[in-house]
Design an enzyme around this catalytic site. Structure first.
Site, PDB file in Angstrom:
ATOM      1  N   LYS A   1      32.027  11.473   9.111  1.00 55.75           N
ATOM      2  CA  LYS A   1      33.215  11.294   8.294  1.00 55.75           C
ATOM      3  C   LYS A   1      33.081  12.162   6.907  1.00 55.75           C
ATOM      4  O   LYS A   1      32.156  11.946   6.345  1.00 55.75           O
ATOM      5  CB  LYS A   1      34.021  10.060   8.103  1.00 55.75           C
ATOM      6  CG  LYS A   1      35.100   9.932   7.317  1.00 55.75           C
ATOM      7  CD  LYS A   1      36.303  10.620   7.498  1.00 55.75           C
ATOM      8  CE  LYS A   1      37.201  10.924   6.601  1.00 55.75           C
ATOM      9  NZ  LYS A   1      38.263  11.582   7.226  1.00 55.75           N
TER      10      LYS A   1
ATOM     11  N   LYS B   1      34.017  23.756   6.647  1.00 57.59           N
ATOM     12  CA  LYS B   1      34.972  23.720   7.691  1.00 57.59           C
ATOM     13  C   LYS B   1      36.601  24.202   7.003  1.00 57.59           C
ATOM     14  O   LYS B   1      36.806  23.994   5.809  1.00 57.59           O
ATOM     15  CB  LYS B   1      35.342  22.138   7.785  1.00 57.59           C
ATOM     16  CG  LYS B   1      36.371  21.462   8.534  1.00 57.59           C
ATOM     17  CD  LYS B   1      36.164  21.521   9.901  1.00 57.59           C
ATOM     18  CE  LYS B   1      37.380  20.945  10.829  1.00 57.59           C
ATOM     19  NZ  LYS B   1      37.094  19.518  10.674  1.00 57.59           N
TER      20      LYS B   1
ATOM     21  N   LEU C   1      41.259  11.101   3.168  1.00 61.06           N
ATOM     22  CA  LEU C   1      39.702  10.904   2.876  1.00 61.06           C
ATOM     23  C   LEU C   1      39.155   9.440   2.740  1.00 61.06           C
ATOM     24  O   LEU C   1      38.258   9.188   1.696  1.00 61.06           O
ATOM     25  CB  LEU C   1      39.367  11.778   1.872  1.00 61.06           C
ATOM     26  CG  LEU C   1      39.218  13.544   2.213  1.00 61.06           C
ATOM     27  CD1 LEU C   1      38.816  14.142   0.991  1.00 61.06           C
ATOM     28  CD2 LEU C   1      38.296  13.660   3.167  1.00 61.06           C
TER      29      LEU C   1
ATOM     30  N   CYS D   1      40.667  19.485   3.580  1.00 60.26           N
ATOM     31  CA  CYS D   1      41.590  18.366   3.662  1.00 60.26           C
ATOM     32  C   CYS D   1      42.928  18.697   3.274  1.00 60.26           C
ATOM     33  O   CYS D   1      42.991  18.884   1.943  1.00 60.26           O
ATOM     34  CB  CYS D   1      40.771  17.321   3.153  1.00 60.26           C
ATOM     35  SG  CYS D   1      41.670  15.739   3.395  1.00 60.26           S
TER      36      CYS D   1
ATOM     37  N   ASN E   1      48.050  13.223  11.192  1.00 55.87           N
ATOM     38  CA  ASN E   1      47.382  12.182  10.366  1.00 55.87           C
ATOM     39  C   ASN E   1      47.464  12.510   8.963  1.00 55.87           C
ATOM     40  O   ASN E   1      47.486  13.725   8.579  1.00 55.87           O
ATOM     41  CB  ASN E   1      45.893  12.143  10.683  1.00 55.87           C
ATOM     42  CG  ASN E   1      45.122  13.039   9.955  1.00 55.87           C
ATOM     43  OD1 ASN E   1      44.475  12.840   8.795  1.00 55.87           O
ATOM     44  ND2 ASN E   1      45.082  14.008  10.636  1.00 55.87           N
ATOM     45  N   SER E   2      47.568  11.732   8.063  1.00 52.58           N
ATOM     46  CA  SER E   2      47.261  11.715   6.541  1.00 52.58           C
ATOM     47  C   SER E   2      46.222  10.729   6.112  1.00 52.58           C
ATOM     48  O   SER E   2      46.657   9.518   5.388  1.00 52.58           O
ATOM     49  CB  SER E   2      48.638  11.686   5.724  1.00 52.58           C
ATOM     50  OG  SER E   2      48.493  12.055   4.242  1.00 52.58           O
ATOM     51  N   MET E   3      45.076  10.712   6.445  1.00 49.46           N
ATOM     52  CA  MET E   3      44.182   9.638   6.074  1.00 49.46           C
ATOM     53  C   MET E   3      43.865   9.634   4.775  1.00 49.46           C
ATOM     54  O   MET E   3      43.846   8.366   3.968  1.00 49.46           O
ATOM     55  CB  MET E   3      42.915   9.875   6.774  1.00 49.46           C
ATOM     56  CG  MET E   3      43.004   9.982   8.382  1.00 49.46           C
ATOM     57  SD  MET E   3      43.594   8.588   9.265  1.00 49.46           S
ATOM     58  CE  MET E   3      42.384   7.465   9.247  1.00 49.46           C
TER      59      MET E   3
ATOM     60  N   GLY F   1      42.543  21.534  19.501  1.00 56.84           N
ATOM     61  CA  GLY F   1      43.158  21.482  21.086  1.00 56.84           C
ATOM     62  C   GLY F   1      42.323  21.389  22.255  1.00 56.84           C
ATOM     63  O   GLY F   1      42.883  21.893  23.113  1.00 56.84           O
TER      64      GLY F   1
ATOM     65  N   SER G   1      42.861  20.441  10.703  1.00 56.14           N
ATOM     66  CA  SER G   1      44.399  20.246  11.222  1.00 56.14           C
ATOM     67  C   SER G   1      45.173  21.292  10.443  1.00 56.14           C
ATOM     68  O   SER G   1      44.813  21.775   9.320  1.00 56.14           O
ATOM     69  CB  SER G   1      44.687  18.807  11.061  1.00 56.14           C
ATOM     70  OG  SER G   1      44.601  18.499   9.425  1.00 56.14           O
TER      71      SER G   1
HETATM   72  O1  LIG Z   1      39.839  17.291   6.392  1.00 58.32           O
HETATM   73  C1  LIG Z   1      40.629  16.285   6.621  1.00 58.32           C
HETATM   74  N1  LIG Z   1      41.752  16.669   7.815  1.00 58.32           N
HETATM   75  C2  LIG Z   1      42.413  15.735   8.297  1.00 58.32           C
HETATM   76  O2  LIG Z   1      43.188  16.056   9.148  1.00 58.32           O
HETATM   77  N2  LIG Z   1      42.279  14.691   7.676  1.00 58.32           N
HETATM   78  C3  LIG Z   1      41.281  14.028   7.198  1.00 58.32           C
HETATM   79  C4  LIG Z   1      41.916  13.089   5.968  1.00 58.32           C
HETATM   80  O3  LIG Z   1      42.818  13.047   5.761  1.00 58.32           O
HETATM   81  O4  LIG Z   1      40.917  12.474   5.584  1.00 58.32           O
HETATM   82  N3  LIG Z   1      40.651  15.008   6.463  1.00 58.32           N
END
Ligand SMILES: O=C1NC(=O)NC(C(=O)O)N1
Length: 310
Positions: free
Chosen positions: A43, A162, A71, A128, A67-69, A248, A192
């Protein structure tokens, strides 16, 4: 058959998890190490542990996920410690992902990696989309160039980046111009698709709490964009910079398509979240069957050989 050469290592197959999925704790990381994945990544870490965004912050939907984690992670030292212990007794390659809250924080973590015994590959996450108030670095071309210039004044271990998805040839060209200046071992496309919106029309509501429901989109929705970004960079970057294709992937066919576009490794996020680490065995079998039907003995026979001049 699926063996893949990547930066001096031979992987049993090109399959990995996408950072963020099934890689938050040592338990989850051990699951990946014990799975059929050819490699795996942690992660994205920040220097200090983070709780991340309020929940609900991840939601699976029929065609993918949002998602909206924000980090959430156990902090850089947690993942570096895991990596240092892991590399002593394992061969499956482990990538260490970092995503600092500032340029200074990224530089600090990269110095700690240089000074450590870590001998794996580092993934610098420039994309992110979910930390409120933090724009995606990969969309700021001068900042991206500035960060990489500073990183490569001292970072002498293998490094990949990334990237977020790009949607304009001018952006593919500019980003490739920047990246071609540096001794990167790979570019990972895509993260994403940032700040999409999924609506539950029954409840007439968004489905995640952070940022009024806006979040990164993954899954089937994003495959055409992911393939385009892999292909765009594969055809623009110097051959030493490999492509990791993310976005995907649900089947062996999806992997085959990413490889045709030029990917060397591929990463699975949304579908791994839905299916669990046994997905790697299924997809490995499906890819092998496709290669058998097409009479390909190795991936090198077709990697990058997409027919794009009709
Ligand atoms: O780089 C990220 N991409 C995502 O889609 N979600 C995570 C995050 O929100 O931590 N981080």
């Amino acid at each position: 058959m699926l063996t893949t050469q990547f930066f001096g290592s031979i992987y049993t197959n090109p399959l990995m998890n996408a950072s963020g999925v099934n890689c938050f704790t040592t338990y989850e990381l051990d699951q990946l190490a014990d799975s059929k994945a050819g490699a795996f990544v942690t992660k994205s870490a920040t220097l200090q542990a983070r709780k991340g965004n309020p929940k609900p912050r991840y939601y699976d939907v029929p065609l993918g996920s949002i998602n909206s984690m924000g980090l959430p992670n156990n902090g850089f030292d947690y993942y570096l410690d895991y990596a240092l212990n892991y590399q002593k007794q394992h061969t499956t390659a482990l990538f260490l992902s970092i995503s600092g809250m500032s340029t200074e924080e990224n530089i600090t973590m990269l110095h700690k990696i240089v000074e450590s015994e870590f001998n794996g590959i580092t993934e610098l996450n420039l994309s992110c989309p979910n930390v409120p108030g933090k724009p995606q670095i990969g969309y700021d071309f001068p900042l991206t160039e500035k960060i990489l210039q500073e990183v490569f004044t001292f970072f002498d271990k293998p490094l990949g980046v990334k990237l977020p998805p790009y949607f304009d040839f001018a952006h593919f060209d500019e980003m490739a111009r920047i990246l071609n200046q540096f001794p990167l071992v790979y570019v990972n496309s895509i993260n994403s698709v940032g700040n999409g919106l999924y609506i539950d029309s029954n409840s007439e509501s968004v489905v995640i709490k952070p940022k009024n429901g806006f979040g990164g989109i993954g899954g089937e929705y994003v495959k055409p964009t992911a393939l385009a970004n892999v292909r765009a960079f594969y055809t623009r970057l110097k051959p030493e910079i490999k492509l990791i294709g993310t976005g995907g992937i649900r089947t062996g066919q999806d992997v085959f398509e990413h490889l045709l576009c030029g990917a060397t490794m591929v990463q699975i996020g949304t579908e791994l979240h839905k299916e669990g680490p046994e997905i790697f065995e299924r997809i490995e079998k499906e890819l092998k069957e496709i290669m058998r039907q097409k009479n390909y003995q190795t991936i090198d026979e077709f990697r990058g050989k997409l027919k794009d001049d009709l």
